[in-house]
Write an enzyme that holds these catalytic residues in place. Structure first.
Site, PDB file in Angstrom:
ATOM      1  CG  ASP A  11      -2.081   0.988   0.983  1.00 54.05           C
ATOM      2  OD1 ASP A  11      -2.434   1.512  -0.338  1.00 54.05           O
ATOM      3  OD2 ASP A  11      -2.669   1.164   1.933  1.00 54.05           O
ATOM      4  CG  ASN A  59      -7.390  -2.525  -5.777  1.00 53.30           C
ATOM      5  OD1 ASN A  59      -6.437  -3.280  -5.591  1.00 53.30           O
ATOM      6  ND2 ASN A  59      -7.771  -1.613  -5.015  1.00 53.30           N
TER       7      ASN A  59
HETATM    8  C1  FPP Z   1      -2.055   0.072  -3.276  1.00 51.65           C
HETATM    9  O1  FPP Z   1      -1.371   1.421  -3.227  1.00 51.65           O
HETATM   10  C2  FPP Z   1      -1.450  -0.381  -4.397  1.00 51.65           C
HETATM   11  C3  FPP Z   1      -2.252  -1.165  -5.445  1.00 51.65           C
HETATM   12  C4  FPP Z   1      -3.646  -1.163  -5.391  1.00 51.65           C
HETATM   13  C5  FPP Z   1      -1.547  -1.819  -6.432  1.00 51.65           C
HETATM   14  C6  FPP Z   1      -0.117  -2.380  -6.128  1.00 51.65           C
HETATM   15  C7  FPP Z   1       0.352  -2.685  -7.338  1.00 51.65           C
HETATM   16  C8  FPP Z   1       1.732  -2.709  -7.378  1.00 51.65           C
HETATM   17  C9  FPP Z   1       2.765  -2.471  -6.491  1.00 51.65           C
HETATM   18  C10 FPP Z   1       2.389  -3.391  -8.692  1.00 51.65           C
HETATM   19  C11 FPP Z   1       1.909  -4.596  -9.093  1.00 51.65           C
HETATM   20  C12 FPP Z   1       2.859  -5.268 -10.196  1.00 51.65           C
HETATM   21  C13 FPP Z   1       2.999  -6.396 -10.410  1.00 51.65           C
HETATM   22  C14 FPP Z   1       3.872  -6.556 -11.300  1.00 51.65           C
HETATM   23  C15 FPP Z   1       2.426  -7.478  -9.773  1.00 51.65           C
HETATM   24  P1  FPP Z   1      -2.312   2.719  -3.642  1.00 51.65           P
HETATM   25  O2  FPP Z   1      -2.193   2.887  -4.912  1.00 51.65           O
HETATM   26  O3  FPP Z   1      -3.627   2.412  -2.998  1.00 51.65           O
HETATM   27  O4  FPP Z   1      -1.738   3.761  -2.727  1.00 51.65           O
HETATM   28  P2  FPP Z   1      -2.368   5.169  -1.811  1.00 51.65           P
HETATM   29  O5  FPP Z   1      -3.100   4.294  -0.713  1.00 51.65           O
HETATM   30  O6  FPP Z   1      -1.105   5.862  -1.301  1.00 51.65           O
HETATM   31  O7  FPP Z   1      -3.385   5.566  -2.859  1.00 51.65           O
END
Ligand code: FPP
Length: 228
Positions: A11, A59
C-alpha cells in the site's frame, strides 16, 4: 532463521507519488521496482515463499485509466522477468479470479506459470483480482461441485487458491493503515501482523531485515500456553 511464507499488502504507491508531485501511475511503476527488490532479497533472507497483493476484487472501483495501467505493468513485468525467475529458481503463481482480466494478461500469466512450474527454491504468489471472501466462496463452490458433503478446516484450506501452501508467518502492510483489506483472512489466522509507516515504493533489503527482526521478537503461541 527460515521463513516459510511472508505476505505483503503493498500500500501507498499513490501517496508516495503525490508527495513527489508525480502521477499515481508513476507510483505504481516504482511499486513494481520495489517488488523486484523484495524478490532479490528472498534468497539472502532464506524466505521460501512470498505473496504480494497486487490487485483486489475491490480495486475495480478505481478509475479505468489506473486499472489499465496496472494490468499493463503486470503484463510487462511478467514478460520481462521470466529469465530472472528461472535464474533464481522461483516458481510464480498468480492467485485470484481470472474473469475480467485482459486476455493478453491472462496469456502472460499462463506462460510465466508454465515456464516456472518446476522451480523449487522459492515460490512467489502475485494476488491479482484477489479477495479473501471471494476465495472462500470459490472454495466452497468448488467443494460442492466435487461432491463434498462435509468440510473441515484442513479441507477448506486445500480448496483455497493457496491450497497446500503454508499459511503466512508474517503479513506486512506498508503505508500506515492497520487493516487487512480482504487479504488472506483464512490463512492469516495466526500470522504475525507488521504495519509500517513508510510507503510500498520505499521498501528495500534493509527494511526486510527490520521486518524479520521484528518477527523474530514475537512469541508465537498459536493459542497454547507460553512454555518458558
Ligand atoms: C495500493 O497502493 C497498491 C495497489 C492497489 C497496487 C499495487 C500494485 C503494485 C505495487 C504493482 C503490481 C505489479 C505487479 C507486477 C504484480 P495505492 O495506490 O492504493 O496507494 P495509496 O493508498 O497511497 O493511494
Amino acid at each position: 532463521m527460515q521463513i516459510n511464507h511472508i505476505a505483503f499488502v503493498m500500500d501507498g504507491n499513490g501517496r508516495w507519488a503525490s508527495q513527489r508531485g508525480k502521477s499515481r501511475k508513476y507510483g505504481h511503476k516504482k511499486g513494481v521496482e520495489a517488488l523486484k527488490k523484495v524478490l532479490q532479497s528472498l534468497k539472502f533472507y532464506n524466505i521460501s515463499m512470498a505473496s504480494f497483493y497486487a490487485f483486489s476484487t475491490e480495486n475495480w472501483k478505481r478509475p479505468k485509466e489506473e486499472i489499465d495501467a496496472l494490468f499493463s505493468m503486470m503484463k510487462q513485468y511478467l514478460k520481462n522477468t521470466e529469465t530472472e525467475l528461472l535464474n533464481n529458481d522461483i516458481k510464480l503463481n498468480v492467485l485470484g479470479r481470472r474473469e475480467g482480466l485482459p486476455l493478453d494478461l491472462i496469456e502472460s500469466i499462463k506462460k510465466a506459470e508454465e515456464l516456472t512450474k518446476s522451480c523449487k527454491s522459492h515460490t512467489v504468489n502475485l494476488m491479482i483480482n484477489y479477495g479473501s471472501r471471494a476465495e472462500i466462496c470459490d472454495a466452497f463452490n468448488k467443494a460442492i461441485k466435487e461432491g463434498e458433503t462435509f468440510i473441515d478446516e484442513k479441507k477448506l484450506s486445500d480448496y483455497l487458491y493457496t491450497a497446500y501452501m503454508p499459511d503466512p508467518d508474517i503479513i506486512v502492510r506498508t503505508g500506515g493503515d492497520m487493516r487487512l483489506s480482504n487479504f488472506m483472512l483464512y490463512q492469516g489466522a495466526y500470522s504475525e501482523l507488521i504495519f509500517t509507516n513508510y510507503y510500498w515504493p520505499e521498501i528495500n533489503k534493509m527494511r526486510i531485515k527490520e521486518i524479520l527482526d521484528e518477527f523474530s521478537k514475537r512469541k508465537r503461541r498459536f493459542g497454547a500456553l507460553d512454555n518458558k
